[in-house]
Design a protein around this motif. Structure first.
Motif, PDB file in Angstrom:
ATOM      1  N   GLY A 145      88.548  97.034  32.674  1.00  0.00           N
ATOM      2  CA  GLY A 145      88.501  98.485  32.759  1.00  0.00           C
ATOM      3  C   GLY A 145      88.749  99.163  31.425  1.00  0.00           C
ATOM      4  N   ALA A 146      89.650  98.594  30.612  1.00  0.00           N
ATOM      5  CA  ALA A 146      89.904  99.178  29.290  1.00  0.00           C
ATOM      6  C   ALA A 146      88.695  99.029  28.377  1.00  0.00           C
ATOM      7  CB  ALA A 146      91.127  98.516  28.662  1.00  0.00           C
ATOM      8  N   THR A 147      87.977  97.911  28.477  1.00  0.00           N
ATOM      9  CA  THR A 147      86.798  97.715  27.637  1.00  0.00           C
ATOM     10  C   THR A 147      85.715  98.733  27.952  1.00  0.00           C
ATOM     11  OG1 THR A 147      87.283  95.344  27.516  1.00  0.00           O
ATOM     12  CG2 THR A 147      85.066  96.039  26.908  1.00  0.00           C
ATOM     13  N   PHE A 148      85.491  98.997  29.235  1.00  0.00           N
ATOM     14  CA  PHE A 148      84.462  99.949  29.644  1.00  0.00           C
ATOM     15  C   PHE A 148      85.018 101.355  29.874  1.00  0.00           C
ATOM     16  CE2 PHE A 148      82.424  95.925  30.506  1.00  0.00           C
ATOM     17  CZ  PHE A 148      81.106  96.169  30.178  1.00  0.00           C
ATOM     18  N   ARG A 149      86.242 101.598  29.431  1.00  0.00           N
ATOM     19  CA  ARG A 149      86.871 102.921  29.489  1.00  0.00           C
ATOM     20  C   ARG A 149      86.911 103.452  30.926  1.00  0.00           C
ATOM     21  NH1 ARG A 149      89.075 103.642  24.506  1.00  0.00           N
ATOM     22  NH2 ARG A 149      88.703 105.878  24.407  1.00  0.00           N
ATOM     23  N   SER A 150      87.261 102.586  31.874  1.00  0.00           N
ATOM     24  CA  SER A 150      87.376 102.959  33.273  1.00  0.00           C
ATOM     25  C   SER A 150      88.856 103.048  33.625  1.00  0.00           C
ATOM     26  CB  SER A 150      86.675 101.927  34.166  1.00  0.00           C
ATOM     27  OG  SER A 150      86.927 102.178  35.531  1.00  0.00           O
ATOM     28  N   ALA A 151      89.340 104.265  33.798  1.00  0.00           N
ATOM     29  CA  ALA A 151      90.759 104.451  34.105  1.00  0.00           C
ATOM     30  C   ALA A 151      91.102 103.890  35.476  1.00  0.00           C
ATOM     31  CB  ALA A 151      91.111 105.931  34.035  1.00  0.00           C
ATOM     32  N   PHE A 152      90.191 104.043  36.443  1.00  0.00           N
ATOM     33  CA  PHE A 152      90.464 103.538  37.789  1.00  0.00           C
ATOM     34  C   PHE A 152      90.571 102.016  37.792  1.00  0.00           C
ATOM     35  CE2 PHE A 152      88.839 101.758  41.766  1.00  0.00           C
ATOM     36  CZ  PHE A 152      89.753 102.283  42.667  1.00  0.00           C
ATOM     37  N   GLY A 153      89.623 101.333  37.134  1.00  0.00           N
ATOM     38  CA  GLY A 153      89.659  99.873  37.102  1.00  0.00           C
ATOM     39  C   GLY A 153      90.890  99.341  36.402  1.00  0.00           C
ATOM     40  N   ALA A 154      91.264  99.964  35.282  1.00  0.00           N
ATOM     41  CA  ALA A 154      92.439  99.501  34.542  1.00  0.00           C
ATOM     42  C   ALA A 154      93.715  99.722  35.353  1.00  0.00           C
ATOM     43  CB  ALA A 154      92.521 100.214  33.201  1.00  0.00           C
ATOM     44  N   THR A 155      93.842 100.888  35.993  1.00  0.00           N
ATOM     45  CA  THR A 155      95.045 101.181  36.786  1.00  0.00           C
ATOM     46  C   THR A 155      95.119 100.287  38.020  1.00  0.00           C
ATOM     47  OG1 THR A 155      94.911 103.469  36.030  1.00  0.00           O
ATOM     48  CG2 THR A 155      96.350 103.012  37.895  1.00  0.00           C
ATOM     49  N   PHE A 156      93.983 100.051  38.653  1.00  0.00           N
ATOM     50  CA  PHE A 156      93.957  99.173  39.820  1.00  0.00           C
ATOM     51  C   PHE A 156      94.351  97.749  39.429  1.00  0.00           C
ATOM     52  CE2 PHE A 156      91.530  96.608  42.996  1.00  0.00           C
ATOM     53  CZ  PHE A 156      92.283  96.970  44.109  1.00  0.00           C
ATOM     54  N   GLY A 157      93.912  97.290  38.269  1.00  0.00           N
ATOM     55  CA  GLY A 157      94.309  95.960  37.800  1.00  0.00           C
ATOM     56  C   GLY A 157      95.800  95.857  37.549  1.00  0.00           C
ATOM     57  N   VAL A 158      96.379  96.909  36.966  1.00  0.00           N
ATOM     58  CA  VAL A 158      97.834  96.917  36.757  1.00  0.00           C
ATOM     59  C   VAL A 158      98.571  96.856  38.088  1.00  0.00           C
ATOM     60  CG1 VAL A 158      99.755  98.311  35.901  1.00  0.00           C
ATOM     61  CG2 VAL A 158      97.697  98.061  34.524  1.00  0.00           C
ATOM     62  N   PHE A 159      98.067  97.587  39.086  1.00  0.00           N
ATOM     63  CA  PHE A 159      98.706  97.583  40.406  1.00  0.00           C
ATOM     64  C   PHE A 159      98.661  96.190  41.040  1.00  0.00           C
ATOM     65  CE2 PHE A 159      98.068  97.919  45.035  1.00  0.00           C
ATOM     66  CZ  PHE A 159      99.307  98.421  45.390  1.00  0.00           C
ATOM     67  N   ILE A 160      97.524  95.502  40.937  1.00  0.00           N
ATOM     68  CA  ILE A 160      97.409  94.151  41.518  1.00  0.00           C
ATOM     69  C   ILE A 160      98.356  93.185  40.810  1.00  0.00           C
ATOM     70  CG2 ILE A 160      95.861  92.189  41.808  1.00  0.00           C
ATOM     71  CD1 ILE A 160      93.607  94.101  42.317  1.00  0.00           C
ATOM     72  N   ALA A 161      98.366  93.208  39.479  1.00  0.00           N
ATOM     73  CA  ALA A 161      99.234  92.298  38.736  1.00  0.00           C
ATOM     74  C   ALA A 161     100.709  92.585  39.018  1.00  0.00           C
ATOM     75  CB  ALA A 161      98.941  92.413  37.244  1.00  0.00           C
ATOM     76  N   PHE A 162     101.077  93.852  39.070  1.00  0.00           N
ATOM     77  CA  PHE A 162     102.457  94.240  39.312  1.00  0.00           C
ATOM     78  C   PHE A 162     102.916  93.835  40.716  1.00  0.00           C
ATOM     79  CE2 PHE A 162     105.658  97.891  39.643  1.00  0.00           C
ATOM     80  CZ  PHE A 162     106.613  97.187  38.926  1.00  0.00           C
ATOM     81  N   SER A 163     102.072  94.080  41.712  1.00  0.00           N
ATOM     82  CA  SER A 163     102.422  93.718  43.087  1.00  0.00           C
ATOM     83  C   SER A 163     102.499  92.212  43.267  1.00  0.00           C
ATOM     84  CB  SER A 163     101.391  94.313  44.052  1.00  0.00           C
ATOM     85  OG  SER A 163     101.328  95.719  43.926  1.00  0.00           O
ATOM     86  N   SER A 164     101.607  91.463  42.648  1.00  0.00           N
ATOM     87  CA  SER A 164     101.637  90.000  42.753  1.00  0.00           C
ATOM     88  C   SER A 164     102.910  89.430  42.142  1.00  0.00           C
ATOM     89  CB  SER A 164     100.398  89.400  42.072  1.00  0.00           C
ATOM     90  OG  SER A 164      99.212  89.891  42.661  1.00  0.00           O
TER      91      SER A 164
END
Length: 452
Positions: free
Chosen positions: A248-267
């Protein structure tokens, strides 16, 4: 009647000719970019001719080796391949230092192609069933070695070879090959996350897109077998979250980057519960509690970073970190309370997380003001040179990351750690990966069952 020029007229004419700055120019001067463009084109043309020459020479050598391949003993085959890999990578390093990037990328890819092709060629004279078994044993570690070489290099082309090697390893992997307790598909998922981070650092959209395809293939390989929802599955989900973060950071997608942080944090938060460690076979209750305590410590550090960095520049990240941390603390305290009668160490994970959180909070309180930037900020984008009113999420994150106070020298942002590793350890890691390829060729030539 015209007057003949006198000596005074001749002297005056010569004096005017000696002062060219006082005369208007006859034509506009040539642009300064034309010589540089010509030199650049000439250099690329010379490099292209060198690439074709090297390719012809290598093709001739491989043709001659192929004619004698069946008569060579295994050690001679391995020695031939080792020399080819070493010469290609040494030539690529020399070409890169001499400012010939096209030739360097070609030689890097040539070395990886010789290595992968050599791994397959070592078993060509074996029957079909045995050959597939040997390829299934050799290709996964070979793919990891090629990826390590690509990760330690600056070549985008080498990452394309690495992704092809990962796909080949997934195609031949039967699930029996285990690396440090994990399947090759799990290791490939880690490679995809690291490759996405490399693509983000180098701003390469093509490399990021290719790793997206490899990640999808990896999930197909993971879902093709029955998976237990244990700490290994949570680790895979956490790695996938980091993959989404950098994609998400590479393609400047705030939703994708934030969603990835949420998955990693919850796991990571779920991995701090001893239950998910106890699901795995062979893990004792004390070992499960210890593993959960270590995961809880990392969860405390991660949550601290997300909360304080999110408070500076990302409200969504701040809200997610607060919500997940609060739910985790309530759930873990309840589980530890009900399990305390059976296991006196059940309070260790939440206590460890609380200590980590409190220590980092105290350290932040004693640091200088966050408004003062660090001496050597690591900012991958152009945020410091732009106006703040034009900042998007990632520019704001880069700007805040350059001003966030240090938690500990070993717990800085991932960018600062990567910068130190890249400056001091990139070339040694590259050399180590090439040496690993040579060792692998010798081991596979001797039909070694396990490499690492």
């Amino acid at each position: 009647m015209n007057r003949l020029p006198s000596d005074d007229d001749i002297v005056e004419f010569l004096a005017d000719a000696a002062r060219p700055s006082e005369r208007p120019p006859l034509q506009e001067p040539l642009p300064a970019t034309l010589p540089s463009r010509f030199e650049e084109r000439r250099r690329w043309a010379t490099t292209a001719l060198a690439v074709f020459g090297v390719a012809e020479l290598v093709a001739a050598l491989l043709a001659g080796a192929g004619a004698c391949w069946a008569t060579w003993p295994p050690l001679v085959r391995a020695a031939f391949l080792v020399v080819g890999v070493a010469v290609a990578h040494c030539g690529g390093t020399l070409a890169e230092r001499r400012d010939a990037p096209l030739l360097a990328h070609f030689l890097y890819c040539l070395g990886s192609a010789i290595f992968l092709g050599g791994v397959g060629a070592l078993f060509v004279d074996v029957d079909a069933a045995r050959r597939r078994e040997l390829w299934a044993n050799a290709l996964p570690p070979a793919a990891l070695l090629v990826f390590a070489t690509a990760q330690a290099s600056r070549s985008r082309s080498l990452h394309f070879f690495a992704t092809a090697a990962l796909v080949a390893g997934l195609a031949f992997d039967d699930g029996s090959r285990v690396f440090f307790g994990f399947r090759f598909a799990n290791a490939a998922l880690v490679c995809c996350a690291l490759g996405e981070y490399w693509a983000w650092r180098r701003r390469s959209l093509s490399v990021a897109t290719v790793y997206l395809g490899v990640c999808a293939w990896t999930f197909v390989a993971l879902c093709s077998s029955v998976l237990a929802f244990d700490v290994r599955a949570l680790a895979s989900l956490g790695v996938f979250g980091l993959f989404l973060r950098w994609f998400g950071a590479t393609f400047r997608s705030a939703f994708g980057a934030t969603f990835g942080v949420f998955i990693a944090f919850s796991s990571l938060g779920l991995a701090a519960f001893p239950y998910f460690w106890g699901v795995s076979n062979g893990v004792s209750p004390s070992g499960a509690t210890f593993g959960a305590a270590v995961a809880a410590a990392f969860f405390g550090v991660f949550s601290t970073r997300l909360i304080f960095d999110g408070a500076r520049q990302n409200v969504v990240q701040f809200a997610i970190a607060i919500a997940v941390f609060a739910c985790w603390l309530v759930a873990h305290t309840g589980v530890a309370t009900f399990s305390f009668a059976e296991n006196r160490w059940s309070l260790a994970p939440p206590t460890t997380a609380a200590l980590a959180f409190g220590t980092l909070l105290l350290n932040l309180r004693t640091q200088p003001s966050a408004d003062a930037p660090r001496s050597t900020p690591v900012v991958p984008w152009d945020a410091p040179t732009d106006d703040r009113e034009f900042d998007d999420l990632f520019d704001a994150e880069s700007r805040a990351g350059s001003q966030t106070p240090r938690l500990f020298p070993v717990l800085e942002s991932l960018d600062a750690i990567w910068e130190r590793v890249e400056v001091g350890g990139r070339f040694p890691a590259y050399v180590a990966s090439v040496l690993g390829q040579t060792v692998a060729l010798v081991a596979f030539a001797n039909s070694c069952r396990t490499l690492f």
